[in-house]
Design a protein around this motif. Structure first.
Motif, PDB file in Angstrom:
ATOM      1  N   VAL A 185      -7.272   5.983   2.359  1.00  0.00           N
ATOM      2  CA  VAL A 185      -6.154   6.096   2.598  1.00  0.00           C
ATOM      3  C   VAL A 185      -4.716   6.600   3.082  1.00  0.00           C
ATOM      4  CG1 VAL A 185      -6.127   8.225   1.517  1.00  0.00           C
ATOM      5  CG2 VAL A 185      -7.742   6.789   0.677  1.00  0.00           C
ATOM      6  N   LEU A 186      -5.072   6.626   4.586  1.00  0.00           N
ATOM      7  CA  LEU A 186      -3.981   6.671   5.593  1.00  0.00           C
ATOM      8  C   LEU A 186      -4.042   5.488   5.630  1.00  0.00           C
ATOM      9  CD1 LEU A 186      -3.507   8.406   6.977  1.00  0.00           C
ATOM     10  CD2 LEU A 186      -5.026   8.152   8.917  1.00  0.00           C
ATOM     11  N   ILE A 187      -4.603   4.312   5.855  1.00  0.00           N
ATOM     12  CA  ILE A 187      -3.734   3.047   5.893  1.00  0.00           C
ATOM     13  C   ILE A 187      -3.251   2.911   4.605  1.00  0.00           C
ATOM     14  CG2 ILE A 187      -4.273   0.574   5.866  1.00  0.00           C
ATOM     15  CD1 ILE A 187      -6.907   0.895   7.995  1.00  0.00           C
ATOM     16  N   LEU A 188      -3.602   2.944   3.956  1.00  0.00           N
ATOM     17  CA  LEU A 188      -2.727   2.615   2.782  1.00  0.00           C
ATOM     18  C   LEU A 188      -1.775   3.731   2.357  1.00  0.00           C
ATOM     19  CD1 LEU A 188      -5.240   2.623  -0.739  1.00  0.00           C
ATOM     20  CD2 LEU A 188      -3.778   0.437  -0.328  1.00  0.00           C
ATOM     21  N   ALA A 189      -0.932   4.786   2.663  1.00  0.00           N
ATOM     22  CA  ALA A 189      -0.188   5.048   2.812  1.00  0.00           C
ATOM     23  C   ALA A 189       0.978   5.037   3.990  1.00  0.00           C
ATOM     24  CB  ALA A 189      -0.408   7.080   3.103  1.00  0.00           C
ATOM     25  N   LEU A 190       0.632   4.488   4.821  1.00  0.00           N
ATOM     26  CA  LEU A 190       1.078   4.242   6.353  1.00  0.00           C
ATOM     27  C   LEU A 190       1.699   3.113   5.789  1.00  0.00           C
ATOM     28  CD1 LEU A 190      -1.213   5.538   9.369  1.00  0.00           C
ATOM     29  CD2 LEU A 190       0.785   6.259   8.530  1.00  0.00           C
ATOM     30  N   LEU A 191       0.833   2.034   4.792  1.00  0.00           N
ATOM     31  CA  LEU A 191       1.759   0.252   4.577  1.00  0.00           C
ATOM     32  C   LEU A 191       2.506   0.658   3.488  1.00  0.00           C
ATOM     33  CD1 LEU A 191      -1.620  -1.733   4.721  1.00  0.00           C
ATOM     34  CD2 LEU A 191      -0.051  -1.104   6.665  1.00  0.00           C
ATOM     35  N   SER A 192       2.267   2.251   2.710  1.00  0.00           N
ATOM     36  CA  SER A 192       3.437   2.129   1.759  1.00  0.00           C
ATOM     37  C   SER A 192       4.566   2.839   2.279  1.00  0.00           C
ATOM     38  CB  SER A 192       2.577   3.052   0.694  1.00  0.00           C
ATOM     39  OG  SER A 192       3.441   3.634  -0.277  1.00  0.00           O
ATOM     40  N   LEU A 193       4.075   3.796   3.162  1.00  0.00           N
ATOM     41  CA  LEU A 193       5.817   3.748   4.277  1.00  0.00           C
ATOM     42  C   LEU A 193       6.720   2.427   4.498  1.00  0.00           C
ATOM     43  CD1 LEU A 193       4.702   7.443   6.100  1.00  0.00           C
ATOM     44  CD2 LEU A 193       6.342   6.978   3.656  1.00  0.00           C
ATOM     45  N   VAL A 194       5.527   2.048   5.387  1.00  0.00           N
ATOM     46  CA  VAL A 194       6.122   1.136   5.898  1.00  0.00           C
ATOM     47  C   VAL A 194       7.307   0.220   4.589  1.00  0.00           C
ATOM     48  CG1 VAL A 194       6.616  -1.552   6.778  1.00  0.00           C
ATOM     49  CG2 VAL A 194       4.535   0.312   7.292  1.00  0.00           C
ATOM     50  N   GLY A 195       6.591   0.096   3.747  1.00  0.00           N
ATOM     51  CA  GLY A 195       7.345  -0.897   2.286  1.00  0.00           C
ATOM     52  C   GLY A 195       6.598  -2.750   2.331  1.00  0.00           C
ATOM     53  N   ILE A 196       5.343  -2.086   2.274  1.00  0.00           N
ATOM     54  CA  ILE A 196       4.036  -3.567   1.862  1.00  0.00           C
ATOM     55  C   ILE A 196       3.808  -3.935   0.787  1.00  0.00           C
ATOM     56  CG2 ILE A 196       2.026  -4.593   2.695  1.00  0.00           C
ATOM     57  CD1 ILE A 196       3.622  -4.849   5.023  1.00  0.00           C
ATOM     58  N   PRO A 197       4.381  -4.352   0.261  1.00  0.00           N
ATOM     59  CA  PRO A 197       3.779  -4.547  -1.748  1.00  0.00           C
ATOM     60  C   PRO A 197       2.370  -4.984  -1.878  1.00  0.00           C
ATOM     61  CG  PRO A 197       4.257  -6.877  -0.625  1.00  0.00           C
ATOM     62  CD  PRO A 197       4.232  -5.755   0.621  1.00  0.00           C
ATOM     63  N   PRO A 198       1.433  -4.317  -2.477  1.00  0.00           N
ATOM     64  CA  PRO A 198       2.341  -3.861  -3.911  1.00  0.00           C
ATOM     65  C   PRO A 198       2.610  -2.510  -3.560  1.00  0.00           C
ATOM     66  CG  PRO A 198      -0.028  -4.644  -4.270  1.00  0.00           C
ATOM     67  CD  PRO A 198       0.251  -4.553  -2.861  1.00  0.00           C
ATOM     68  N   LEU A 199       2.514  -1.894  -3.081  1.00  0.00           N
ATOM     69  CA  LEU A 199       1.930  -0.190  -2.642  1.00  0.00           C
ATOM     70  C   LEU A 199       3.412   0.063  -3.545  1.00  0.00           C
ATOM     71  CD1 LEU A 199       0.279   0.197  -0.177  1.00  0.00           C
ATOM     72  CD2 LEU A 199      -1.048   0.374  -2.108  1.00  0.00           C
ATOM     73  N   GLY A 200       3.612   1.443  -3.686  1.00  0.00           N
ATOM     74  CA  GLY A 200       4.445   2.609  -4.791  1.00  0.00           C
ATOM     75  C   GLY A 200       5.572   2.226  -3.212  1.00  0.00           C
ATOM     76  N   GLY A 201       5.378   3.012  -2.066  1.00  0.00           N
ATOM     77  CA  GLY A 201       7.029   2.123  -1.089  1.00  0.00           C
ATOM     78  C   GLY A 201       7.405   1.186  -1.557  1.00  0.00           C
ATOM     79  N   PHE A 202       6.716  -0.113  -1.627  1.00  0.00           N
ATOM     80  CA  PHE A 202       7.898  -0.930  -1.516  1.00  0.00           C
ATOM     81  C   PHE A 202       8.056  -1.409  -2.586  1.00  0.00           C
ATOM     82  CE2 PHE A 202       7.409  -5.408  -3.448  1.00  0.00           C
ATOM     83  CZ  PHE A 202       8.578  -5.924  -2.864  1.00  0.00           C
ATOM     84  N   VAL A 203       7.735  -0.751  -4.369  1.00  0.00           N
ATOM     85  CA  VAL A 203       9.211  -1.177  -5.264  1.00  0.00           C
ATOM     86  C   VAL A 203      10.270   0.261  -4.956  1.00  0.00           C
ATOM     87  CG1 VAL A 203       9.217  -0.448  -7.723  1.00  0.00           C
ATOM     88  CG2 VAL A 203       6.744  -1.598  -6.274  1.00  0.00           C
ATOM     89  N   GLY A 204       9.606   1.338  -4.034  1.00  0.00           N
ATOM     90  CA  GLY A 204      10.848   1.985  -3.554  1.00  0.00           C
ATOM     91  C   GLY A 204      11.864   1.389  -2.941  1.00  0.00           C
ATOM     92  N   LYS A 205      11.153   0.522  -1.634  1.00  0.00           N
ATOM     93  CA  LYS A 205      12.427   0.063  -1.232  1.00  0.00           C
ATOM     94  C   LYS A 205      13.027  -1.385  -1.153  1.00  0.00           C
ATOM     95  CE  LYS A 205      11.516   1.354   3.824  1.00  0.00           C
ATOM     96  NZ  LYS A 205      11.209   0.840   5.099  1.00  0.00           N
TER      97      LYS A 205
END
Lengths: 473, 501
Positions: free
Chosen positions: A366-386
Motif C-alpha cells: 500500500v505504501l509503495i502504491l501510494a508513493l508511486l501515485s504521488l509521483v504520478g505513475i500510471p494507472p494510479l489516481g495521481g497519474f490521472v490527476g497530473k
C-alpha cells in the motif's frame, strides 16, 4: 426565509460533533470509540445531503455569501470522503488517550471549516472558515499533550497560522476598504465599474492570497507541513495534510477567478508561487531521512502542482477538472500513506521501513502504491490527476510551467524511490509492530482507493467536467 | 487476442506475487508456461495476418472505452512493424524467463516481476492509444527498477535508481509532447493513434515553435530510451549490475521501445515536422554509431563492452529511421528500404544481444567477474559456450548469412540515397564493431586458460537450448528473411511509402 437546506451537510456535521462531545463526557474511556460511530453517522448524512445538492443548478445562497456551484459541492464531497477515510484510523490510535472521544468532534468541526472554505463567496466568510478550520487543527496537531514533538508541531502550526491569519485579515480589510464590499458578487461589480488596481488593492489581494496559502500548505506559508506530518498524531496528520488543502485550493481558485486579469493579472504571480512551492517542497524532501517529514515536504510540493491548475483558471476549460482530479488523487494517496504509518504505530525512522516488503508485505504494497501515485505513475489516481493538470496547463498557454513541474516530478521520483528502496530492497532487522485491525483494514481500503481513482477515473472526470465556478466568465 | 497477450502474464504475475509460495522449480515452471502464452498468441495473430494490399494497416484490433472524456480507450492492434517487434519481444521474454537464474532469492517475487514486465512491455508495442502507450512505457520502468534493484549485483540499488530517474525524464518529456500533439490535433479530443496518424498534426506549420518543441519532447524521450549519444549514460551501469535475464530484456526489448516510439509517434503522426528535423536525428545516430563502437572497444569489462555495442546498433536503427523520415529528400523506395532495415535491425539486435547478455550471466555465475583479463582459452574448457558466443558475436558484427547483415545492409542501402556522407562515416562503425568483437572473442576464448578457470563448466542443457532457439532465429532471418520482411515491408510502405502533401 433562510435556505437552511443549503447548509445541510455542514449542519449534520456540527450536530454529530455536538453529539460526540456530549457522549464522550459521559462514557468511560474504553467506550469512547462510540463517538466515532456518531461521527460516521454524521459524515454519512452529510455525504447524502451534499450528493443531493449535485442535481441543483449552480446558485448563490445566504445573500450571495455562499456559493453552491459544482466546485463547491465536489470540494465539500472530497472533504467529507477524506474525513470518512481517516475516521477509522483514529480509535486504535487514540484508545489510550483519556480524552479519546473529543478528537472526533474536533475532526468534524475542522472538516466543517474546510467545507465552508470551499463554498465561501464572501471575504469575511473565508476568514471565519479559515479560523474554524485552523483552531481545531492546532488542537488536533498537539493532541498528544505529553509528547514534546506533538506539542512542537501544534505550536509551529499555531504560530505560522496566527501570522497567516493576521495577514489575511489585513488583506480582507484592505479589499473592503478599496471596494466597499466583502461579498464576491458586489466586489466583481465594483471592479467592473471602475475600481482600479491601486497599490492598496493589490496589497489586499496579495495578503489574502498569502493567507490562503497557509491553508493550502503552499509557499510562503508552508513551513508547518513537515512538522505536522512528523509530530501530529498520525491520523490527525493525514487529516491536516489533506483536508484544509482541499478547502484552501478551492477558495484560492475562487479568489483568482474573481479578479479580472485586466485589473491585475494574478496568473504570473500564482504561477510563480507554484514554481516556488513545488521546488521548495521537493528540495526539502530530497535528502530527508524521516519518512513522515518526507511525506510532509512532498505534500508541500503537491500543493505546487495544484497551484498550476489555479494558474490557468479561466484560460483553460480543463482547469477546474484538473484541480479536482488532482486533489482527489492527492487525497487518496496521502491518506493511504498515512494509514500505513498509522498501522505501523506511527513509526517514522528509516530503520522501521527497511525491509518492510518482506516483513509486512501488504503494508509495504500500500505504501509503495501510494508513493508511486504521488509521483504520478500510471494507472494510479495521481497519474490521472497530473495528466489532467498538464493538459490544462498546456491548454492554458503555460507550457513552461508544465516543464518546471515535470522537472520537479523527476526530482520527487528520486526521494520516493529512496523510500521504496528501503522498503523493498533492504533487509529487515527488527520486528514489525502494528496497530488494531480496523486501521489495518482501512489501510488496505485506502490502497484500493488509490488504484480505483485511477482505473475508474472516467466517472470522476465526467462528473468534474460539468463543474463551474459561480460568476467566473 | 492481443489483450490476452498483455493480461495473461500480468495476471500470472499477481498470482505468483500474492499466491502460495512454491518450490523454486515449481515456480519457475509455472512462470515459463505463462511466459510462453503471449508468444503463442502472437504467433496465431501472425498466421492470420492479412498481407493483401487492401488489408487495413492495423489488424487484430480491439477497442473499448476507458476514459471517454479525455478520448482514452483500451485500443490494441498491430501492423507489420508492431507484430515483428512484439513477436521478437515475446521470444526474448520466454527465453529470459526460462534462463536459469544466478540466485535463489525469492523466486515468487522474481518471476512475478518478470511476468509483469513481459505484459507491460508487450503492451507498449501492441496498444493503439497514445496514453496507454505512455502508461505501459512508464510501468516498464517500474518493473525493471525492481528487477535491477533487488536481484542485481554490485551497486545495484544506485544503478536501478539512475536508470529509473534518467528514463523517467524521458518519459515525462514524451508525456508533455503527447499532450501538445493531442491538443494540436483538430477535431474532438482523442488519444487514438489511428486518428492521430491520419490527422498529421502541425501539418500546416511544421516549422513553428510548437511543432518543433513537441518533436523535441518526443525525440528527447525516445533518444534517452534508445539510447542515443549523448543521453546514453544510464545504460552501462544498469546493464552491468542487472541480473543477466533482466539485461537481456533491457537490451533486447526495452531499448526497442525508443525506436518503435520514434516510428509510431513522431514519424507517423507529425511527418512534416519530422522530415524537417530528420537530418539532425541522422547526425545524432551517426554519433551514436561511432561513439558506441569506439567506447566499446575501450572497455575491458565484458558486459560493458556488449552494452556499448547496443548504443552502436541502435544508432544504425535510428539512422534508418531518420532516412525513412526524410520525406522531402528521397524516393519512397529508398525510404521504405531504410525503414524495413531499421525494423529488422530491431528484431535482429533483440535476438542477438539478448543471447549475448544471457551468456554474460554464465560468466558471472561461474566466475563472479566480467573482466576480460580474467578469462582466456575457454574454447578448450567450454566448447558449447564458445560456439554460441562466436555465432552471436559474428551475427552482431554483421556477418552475411546472419540476421544482423540483413538489417544493416538494408539500412545502409536505403540511407545512402538520403545521407551518403552519414552512411560513409557510419561504415567506420561497422569496422570498429568487427574489431571489438573479434578481440573480445580472442581474449576470452583463445590463448592460455588461467589456472582458476580450468574448472569452468560449459553450458547446461537448458542454457544451451534457450540460446539455441534464439540463435536459430538469427540464422533463419539471415538465410531466409522473407517471412519477416514481407509484413514489415507492408507497414513500412504505409508509413514511409507515400510522399507528403
Amino acid at each position: 426565509m433562510m435556505p437552511i437546506g443549503d447548509l445541510g451537510p455542514e449542519i449534520a456535521l456540527v450536530l454529530a460533533a455536538i453529539a460526540g462531545l456530549l457522549l464522550s463526557s459521559f462514557v468511560r474511556q474504553d467506550q469512547q470509540w462510540w463517538a466515532m460511530v456518531t461521527s460516521a453517522v454524521g459524515i454519512a448524512a452529510a455525504l447524502a445531503l451534499c450528493t443531493m445538492q449535485l442535481g441543483d443548478a449552480p446558485k448563490s445562497s445566504f445573500s450571495g455569501t455562499w456559493a453552491l456551484d459544482g466546485v463547491a459541492i465536489w470540494g465539500r464531497l472530497l472533504v467529507l470522503a477524506s474525513t470518512a477515510l481517516i475516521l477509522p484510523l483514529m480509535p486504535g490510535w487514540f484508545a489510550t488517550d483519556r480524552r479519546h472521544g473529543e478528537c472526533y468532534s474536533l475532526l468534524l468541526l475542522s472538516a466543517v471549516g474546510a467545507m465552508l472554505l470551499a463554498g465561501a463567496a464572501d471575504l469575511l466568510e473565508v476568514a471565519i472558515a479559515i479560523l474554524l478550520s485552523s483552531i481545531t487543527g492546532y488542537v488536533l496537531a498537539a493532541y498528544h499533550r505529553d509528547w514534546s514533538t506533538s506539542v512542537e508541531a501544534g505550536m509551529k502550526y499555531f504560530l505560522i497560522g496566527a501570522f497567516a491569519n493576521t495577514l489575511l485579515m489585513i488583506g480582507v480589510v484592505l479589499l473592503y476598504g478599496m471596494t466597499g464590499h466583502t461579498g464576491y458578487g458586489p466586489i466583481r461589480e465594483a471592479l467592473e465599474s471602475g475600481v482600479t488596481a491601486s497599490l492598496l488593492f493589490v496589497a489586499g489581494v496579495g495578503l489574502t492570497i498569502v493567507g490562503l496559502t497557509f491553508k493550502m500548505g503552499a509557499a510562503p506559508m508552508h513551513m508547518w507541513m513537515p512538522d505536522v506530518a512528523e509530530g501530529a498524531p498520525a491520523p490527525a496528520a493525514a487529516f491536516l495534510l489533506v483536508v484544509p488543502k482541499i478547502g484552501g485550493a478551492v477558495a484560492l481558485a475562487r479568489l483568482v477567478a474573481l479578479v479580472p486579469s485586466d485589473v491585475i493579472d494574478l496568473r504570473p504571480a500564482v504561477a510563480g508561487l507554484a514554481v516556488v512551492t513545488m521546488t521548495l517542497g521537493n528540495l526539502g524532501a530530497l535528502w530527508q531521512g524521516d519518512v513522515r517529514r518526507l511525506l510532509g515536504w512532498s505534500s508541500v510540493s503537491q500543493s505546487g502542482y495544484a497551484l498550476m491548475a489555479i494558474t490557468v483558471i479561466g484560460r483553460s476549460a480543463e482547469a477546474l477538472t484538473g484541480l479536482l482530479m488532482f486533489l482527489t488523487g492527492y487525497a487518496a494517496a496521502t491518506i493511504a500513506a498515512f494509514a500505513v504509518v498509522t498501522y505501523l504505530r506511527g513509526r517514522t525512522a528509516i530503520d522501521d521501513y527497511s525491509g518492510l516488503g518482506r516483513a509486512a508485505p501488504w503494508s509495504a504494497a500500500v505504501l509503495i502504491l501510494a508513493l508511486l501515485s504521488l509521483v504520478g505513475i500510471p494507472p494510479l489516481g495521481g497519474f490521472v490527476g497530473k495528466l489532467t493538470l498538464f493538459m490544462a496547463t498546456l491548454d492554458g498557454g503555460y507550457g513552461w510551467l508544465a516543464i518546471v513541474a515535470i522537472l520537479n516530478t523527476v526530482v520527487s521520483l528520486f526521494y520516493y524511490l529512496r523510500v521504496i528502496g528501503w522498503i523493498y530492497l533492504d533487509e529487515r532487522t527488527s520486528e514489525v509492530s502494528t496497530l488494531d485491525r480496523l486501521s489495518g483494514a482501512s489501510m488496505l481500503f485506502g490502497g484500493g482507493v488509490v488504484i480505483a481513482v485511477g482505473l475508474l477515473a472516467q466517472g470522476l472526470l465526467a462528473a468534474f467536467a460539468s463543474t463551474m465556478l459561480l460568476g467566473a466568465n | 487476442m492481443l489483450t490476452l497477450a498483455i493480461l495473461v502474464p500480468m495476471i500470472g504475475a499477481a498470482v505468483l506475487a500474492f499466491g502460495p509460495m512454491g518450490s523454486r522449480q515449481a515456480v519457475r515452471l509455472v512462470a515459463i508456461l505463462i511466459g510462453l502464452v503471449p508468444l503463442l498468441l502472437l504467433a496465431t495473430v501472425w498466421r492470420s495476418f492479412d498481407l493483401s494490399p487492401s488489408a487495413p494497416s492495423f489488424q487484430a484490433v480491439e477497442d473499448y472505452a476507458w476514459i471517454p472524456s479525455l478520448g482514452i480507450g483500451w485500443r490494441v492492434g498491430v501492423d507489420g512493424i508492431a507484430l515483428a517487434v512484439a513477436g521478437m519481444s515475446a521470444l526474448v521474454f520466454a527465453a529470459s524467463i526460462a534462463w536459469p537464474t544466478e540466485h535463489d532469492d525469492r523466486p515468487n517475487q522474481y518471476y512475478a516481476w518478470m511476468l509483469f514486465l513481459e505484459g507491460v512491455s508487450l503492451a507498449v508495442f501492441l496498444v493503439l492509444d497514445l496514453l496507454l502507450f505512455y502508461v505501459f512505457f512508464d510501468l516498464s520502468l517500474v518493473g525493471m527498477f525492481f528487477l535491477i534493484g533487488r536481484w542485481g549485483h554490485g551497486d545495484a540499488k544506485a544503478a536501478a535508481l539512475k536508470f529509473f530517474l534518467y528514463t523517467f525524464v524521458g518519459s515525462l518529456a514524451i508525456l508533455l509532447a503527447m499532450i501538445a500533439l493531442v491538443l494540436a490535433s483538430h477535431g474532438p479530443l482523442t488519444f487514438d493513434m489511428r486518428t492521430l496518424i491520419a490527422q498529421h498534426a502541425f501539418g500546416a506549420s511544421p516549422g513553428g515553435w510548437a511543432a518543433g518543441l513537441t518533436l523535441l519532447g518526443f525525440v528527447l524521450g525516445f533518444a534517452i530510451k534508445t539510447p542515443l549519444f549523448p543521453v546514453h549514460t544510464w545504460l552501462p551501469p544498469a546493464h552491468v549490475n542487472a541480473p543477466a535475464p533482466a539485461s537481456a530484456i533491457l537490451a533486447g526489448v526495452m531499448l526497442k521501445m525508443g525506436t518503435y516510439g520514434l516510428i509510431r509517434i513522431p514519424m507517423s503522426m507529425m511527418p512534416e515536422t519530422f522530415a524537417r528535423y530528420a537530418p539532425i536525428l541522422g547526425i545524432l545516430a551517426l554519433l551514436s554509431i561511432l561513439w558506441g563502437a569506439i567506447v566499446a572497444l575501450g572497455q575491458n569489462n565484458l558486459k560493458r563492452r556488449i552494452a556499448y555495442t547496443s548504443i552502436n546498433h541502435m544508432g544504425y536503427t535510428v539512422l534508418g529511421i531518420a532516412a525513412a523520415g526524410s520525406f522531402l529528400l528521397a524516393s519512397h523506395g529508398a525510404r521504405q528500404l531504410a525503414l524495413t532495415g531499421a525494423v529488422v535491425e530491431m528484431v535482429a539486435h533483440g535476438l542477438i544481444t539478448g543471447a549475448l547478455f544471457l551468456m554474460t550471466g554464465v560468466f558471472w555465475q561461474r566466475a563472479r567477474t566480467y573482466e576480460l583479463s580474467a578469462f582466456g582459452g575457454l574454447a578448450g574448457v567450454a566448447p558449447k559456450l564458445t560456439a554460441m558466443f562466436i555465432l552471436a558475436a559474428f551475427a552482431s558484427l554483421g556477418l552475411p548469412g546472419l540476421a544482423g547483415f540483413v538489417a544493416e545492409f538494408q539500412i545502409f542501402a536505403g540511407s545512402f540515397a538520403v545521407y551518403p556522407w552519414l552512411v560513409a562515416l557510419g561504415l567506420i562503425g561497422i569496422l570498429i564493431t568487427a574489431a571489438l568483437f573479434l578481440t573480445m572473442v580472442q581474449r576470452v576464448f583463445f590463448g592460455d586458460v588461467p589456472e582458476d578457470k580450468r574448472s569452468f563448466t560449459d553450458l547446461k542443457a537448458t542454457e544451451y537450448g534457450v540460446l539455441g532457439i534464439l540463435l536459430a532465429f538469427v540464422v533463419l532471418i539471415g538465410v531466409y528473411p522473407r517471412w519477416l520482411l514481407v509484413p514489415i515491408l507492408t507497414a513500412a510502405t504505409a508509413i514511409a511509402g507515400s510522399p507528403l502533401g
